[in-house]
Design an enzyme around this catalytic site. Structure first.
Site, mmCIF file in Angstrom:
data_model
loop_
_atom_site.group_PDB
_atom_site.id
_atom_site.type_symbol
_atom_site.label_atom_id
_atom_site.label_comp_id
_atom_site.label_asym_id
_atom_site.label_seq_id
_atom_site.Cartn_x
_atom_site.Cartn_y
_atom_site.Cartn_z
ATOM 1 N N LYS A 186 0.835 -1.199 0.000
ATOM 2 C CA LYS A 186 0.000 0.000 0.000
ATOM 3 C C LYS A 186 0.871 1.251 0.000
ATOM 4 O O LYS A 186 1.539 1.550 0.979
ATOM 5 C CB LYS A 186 -0.922 0.057 1.226
ATOM 6 C CG LYS A 186 -1.985 1.127 1.030
ATOM 7 C CD LYS A 186 -2.652 1.592 2.310
ATOM 8 C CE LYS A 186 -1.924 2.693 3.004
ATOM 9 N NZ LYS A 186 -1.863 3.985 2.254
ATOM 10 N N GLU A 213 10.171 0.798 10.268
ATOM 11 C CA GLU A 213 11.161 1.845 10.030
ATOM 12 C C GLU A 213 10.441 3.164 10.265
ATOM 13 O O GLU A 213 9.576 3.548 9.478
ATOM 14 C CB GLU A 213 11.699 1.712 8.606
ATOM 15 C CG GLU A 213 13.083 2.280 8.455
ATOM 16 C CD GLU A 213 13.049 3.741 8.079
ATOM 17 O OE1 GLU A 213 13.128 4.580 9.008
ATOM 18 O OE2 GLU A 213 12.937 4.045 6.896
ATOM 19 N N CYS A 215 13.477 10.587 7.006
ATOM 20 C CA CYS A 215 13.471 10.091 8.384
ATOM 21 C C CYS A 215 14.855 10.194 9.010
ATOM 22 O O CYS A 215 14.969 10.391 10.214
ATOM 23 C CB CYS A 215 12.950 8.661 8.430
ATOM 24 S SG CYS A 215 13.686 7.621 7.178
ATOM 25 N N GLU A 267 10.135 15.343 15.594
ATOM 26 C CA GLU A 267 10.466 15.291 14.177
ATOM 27 C C GLU A 267 9.601 16.310 13.438
ATOM 28 O O GLU A 267 8.382 16.226 13.476
ATOM 29 C CB GLU A 267 10.172 13.874 13.676
ATOM 30 C CG GLU A 267 10.717 13.602 12.310
ATOM 31 C CD GLU A 267 10.426 12.182 11.855
ATOM 32 O OE1 GLU A 267 9.335 11.656 12.168
ATOM 33 O OE2 GLU A 267 11.283 11.606 11.168
HETATM 34 P P1 NAD Z 1 1.856 7.812 8.496
HETATM 35 O O1 NAD Z 1 2.595 6.907 9.414
HETATM 36 O O2 NAD Z 1 0.568 8.352 8.914
HETATM 37 O O3 NAD Z 1 1.637 7.090 7.093
HETATM 38 C C1 NAD Z 1 2.543 6.147 6.536
HETATM 39 C C2 NAD Z 1 1.732 5.093 5.803
HETATM 40 O O4 NAD Z 1 0.921 4.363 6.733
HETATM 41 C C3 NAD Z 1 0.772 5.651 4.769
HETATM 42 O O5 NAD Z 1 0.741 4.772 3.664
HETATM 43 C C4 NAD Z 1 -0.558 5.637 5.511
HETATM 44 O O6 NAD Z 1 -1.673 5.585 4.657
HETATM 45 C C5 NAD Z 1 -0.443 4.385 6.315
HETATM 46 N N1 NAD Z 1 -1.267 4.320 7.516
HETATM 47 C C6 NAD Z 1 -1.792 5.357 8.221
HETATM 48 N N2 NAD Z 1 -2.472 4.878 9.289
HETATM 49 C C7 NAD Z 1 -2.375 3.540 9.248
HETATM 50 C C8 NAD Z 1 -2.847 2.483 10.093
HETATM 51 N N3 NAD Z 1 -3.542 2.740 11.189
HETATM 52 N N4 NAD Z 1 -2.539 1.218 9.773
HETATM 53 C C9 NAD Z 1 -1.801 0.932 8.683
HETATM 54 N N5 NAD Z 1 -1.342 1.883 7.850
HETATM 55 C C10 NAD Z 1 -1.609 3.171 8.124
HETATM 56 O O7 NAD Z 1 2.825 8.954 8.153
HETATM 57 P P2 NAD Z 1 2.454 10.262 7.313
HETATM 58 O O8 NAD Z 1 1.095 10.780 7.548
HETATM 59 O O9 NAD Z 1 2.815 9.927 5.928
HETATM 60 O O10 NAD Z 1 3.458 11.260 7.977
HETATM 61 C C11 NAD Z 1 3.308 11.656 9.316
HETATM 62 C C12 NAD Z 1 4.648 11.686 9.974
HETATM 63 O O11 NAD Z 1 5.308 10.418 9.850
HETATM 64 C C13 NAD Z 1 5.616 12.643 9.343
HETATM 65 O O12 NAD Z 1 5.415 13.941 9.723
HETATM 66 C C14 NAD Z 1 6.919 12.074 9.836
HETATM 67 O O13 NAD Z 1 7.162 12.499 11.138
HETATM 68 C C15 NAD Z 1 6.686 10.606 9.809
HETATM 69 N N6 NAD Z 1 7.202 9.962 8.613
HETATM 70 C C16 NAD Z 1 8.300 9.163 8.712
HETATM 71 C C17 NAD Z 1 8.793 8.551 7.582
HETATM 72 C C18 NAD Z 1 9.987 7.687 7.599
HETATM 73 O O14 NAD Z 1 10.529 7.420 6.545
HETATM 74 N N7 NAD Z 1 10.427 7.205 8.728
HETATM 75 C C19 NAD Z 1 8.175 8.746 6.367
HETATM 76 C C20 NAD Z 1 7.023 9.539 6.289
HETATM 77 C C21 NAD Z 1 6.555 10.112 7.432
#
Ligand code: NAD
Ligand code: MG
Length: 471
Positions: A178, A252, A286, A383
């Site tokens: 996904k 991660e 990240c 972050e």
């Molecule tokens: P998120 O964790 O909300 O989303 C990441 C992925 O998980 C997306 O595909 C999302 O649709 C999915 N997701 C959301 N809720 C879920 C659930 N309950 N169960 C399974 N999947 C789910 O992150 P975001 O909204 O993209 O970003 C928010 C924060 O996350 C950023 O501000 C940053 O701090 C962090 N982030 C970290 C990384 C990294 O590489 N470590 C990458 C993007 C964001």
């Protein structure tokens, strides 16, 4: 003297955008339970309507992956490797198309999608293709787990797909992936590459949608492994959902890396490393070097150089080949960056951005540096995931280590010094999965990547990256 450049936009003509995109299940594109729109964050233009997968769509995808596993999981490694090599070559052939689409959907500069994301994506498939017939020499086990459910974020959409899919397929697993809801398009173009490579139906399935789709996937009883990259908050929720089940899990998550500059570091090189550490990919990284720890005796000199260098960063059209800093990925992320930056100011830190005019449409935030930051400030602890750097100072190496490790995260760190002995001493004491010395944000498929503490667990990349997908 200020140098001006003529605009040098990359043509978007190479991308054949469709009005609507379906889910990719069992080798074919199909409708989903709903639809959502994805926009270009640089101008808020709707790029396409994309199918959203509900629980029954996820069910179909997992069933297809399970059927495909019967033959894919027992296929000789050298045969599986051929498909991976074919995918890697197709990605290289279509690299420009992928790079333009990635910049359109994500907002990152074409210079980065073209010169960093796409070469690394292909390299990742080549690297794991090479392991497919050599698994018994890797010393990690060689039996695949079955079906992997993989959920990825929006900051490196295609690269995170490669990090997830390449090792899974090389080891004989099948996948349901996904992508993030703001950046689904390159994953769907990748699905076309799977068709082009004659990958057997069901080996790769792409289910687009938001958090609900992700939740349906990770909690589906038919998968054997969950791999997640994203926020620590969602990572925690997934760990809870998977606990007590036989599913294997790798996470991660976020980071708050220290980039540590000693007084003997070559200042110009260190400043390039600081800029690359925090402004690469708009700071949506990240492992971004979001906390600069600079030795007190050189702090003024380093900061002066840094401000001068920041004044030359070009912010604007992601498709312009001269652009250094592109658009913030979403309105939501922009408001989060604004909020934390305002809090930084309210807490008493001093905020500075170079003069730069931002486009009126789209989501933009200027490269920003905060000085006078203390360890207790929220901008030093949380972050930001944007182009915002917090600067702290230190006097001794021991103090640098203490401040660097004073974070709930532990993904990466950078050290800038001439002394090799100090690099080794520091690297040993820093609680971070990756430590770079006199460089930053270097990635190689042969090198494992992953975190400590709230940055997650498990490693991606290298021989270590195979471990997560075999028993
Ligand atoms: P998120 O964790 O909300 O989303 C990441 C992925 O998980 C997306 O595909 C999302 O649709 C999915 N997701 C959301 N809720 C879920 C659930 N309950 N169960 C399974 N999947 C789910 O992150 P975001 O909204 O993209 O970003 C928010 C924060 O996350 C950023 O501000 C940053 O701090 C962090 N982030 C970290 C990384 C990294 O590489 N470590 C990458 C993007 C964001
Ligand atoms: Mg988008």
């Amino acid at each position: 003297m200020v140098f001006e450049y003529a605009p040098a936009p990359e043509s978007r003509g190479i991308v054949a955008l469709r009005d609507s995109y379906g889910l990719f299940i069992d080798g074919e594109f199909t409708d989903g339970g709903g639809v959502f729109k994805t926009v270009n964050p640089a101008d808020e233009e709707v790029l396409a309507e994309v199918a959203s997968a509900d629980a029954s769509d996820v069910d179909r995808a997992v069933a297809a992956a399970r059927r495909a596993f019967d033959s894919w999981g027992s296929m000789p490694g050298r045969e599986r490797g051929k498909y991976l090599f074919r995918i890697a070559r197709l990605l290289q052939e279509r690299a420009r198309e992928f790079a333009v689409l990635e910049s359109l959907d994500n907002g990152k500069p074409i210079r980065e999608s073209r010169d960093i994301d796409l070469p690394l994506v292909a390299a990742h498939f080549f690297y794991y293709a090479g392991w497919a017939d050599k698994l018994r020499y890797a010393g990690v086990g060689s039996a695949p787990l079955g079906v992997a459910g993989q959920v990825i974020p929006w900051n490196f959409p295609l690269l995170m797909l490669a990090w997830k899919i390449a090792p899974a397929l090389a080891t004989g697993n099948t996948v349901v992936l996904k992508p993030a809801e703001t950046t689904p398009l390159t994953a769907l173009l990748f699905a076309e590459v799977c068709q082009q490579a004659d990958l057997p139906p069901g080996v790769v399935n792409i289910v687009t949608g938001a958090g609900e789709t992700g939740r349906a996937l990770v909690s589906h009883p038919g998968i054997n492994k969950v791999a997640f990259t994203g926020s620590t908050e969602v990572g925690r929720e997934i760990a809870r959902a998977v606990a007590g089940s036989p599913k294997r899990l790798t996470l991660e998550l976020g980071g708050k890396a220290a980039n540590i500059v000693f007084d003997d570091a070559p200042v110009d090189q260190a400043v390039e490393g600081i800029v690359d550490g925090i402004f690469f990919n708009q700071g949506h990284v990240c492992c971004a070097g979001s906390r600069l720890l600079v030795q007190e005796s050189v702090a003024d000199e380093v900061l002066e150089s840094l401000r001068r260098r920041m004044s030359t960063l070009r912010v604007g059209d992601p498709l312009d080949k001269n652009t250094d800093v592109g658009a913030i990925n979403s309105a939501e992320q922009l408001s989060k960056i604004r909020e934390l930056s305002d809090i930084g100011e309210a807490e008493g830190a001093e905020r500075w951005s170079p003069p730069c005019s931002l486009p009126s449409q789209g989501y933009w935030f200027p490269p920003t540096v905060f000085t006078g930051v203390s360890q207790a400030h929220r901008i030093a602890r949380e972050e930001v995931f944007g182009p915002v750097l917090s600067v702290l100072t230190f006097r001794t190496p021991a103090e640098a280590v203490e401040k660097a490790n004073n974070t709930p995260y532990g993904l990466s760190a950078g050290i800038w010094t001439e002394k090799g002995s100090r690099i080794l001493w520091m690297a040993d004491k820093l609680r971070a999965g990756v430590v770079w010395a006199n460089t930053f944000n270097q990635f190689d498929p042969a090198s494992p990547f992953g975190g400590y503490k709230e940055s997650g667990y498990g490693r991606e990349g290298g021989r270590h990256g195979l471990e997560a997908y075999v028993k």
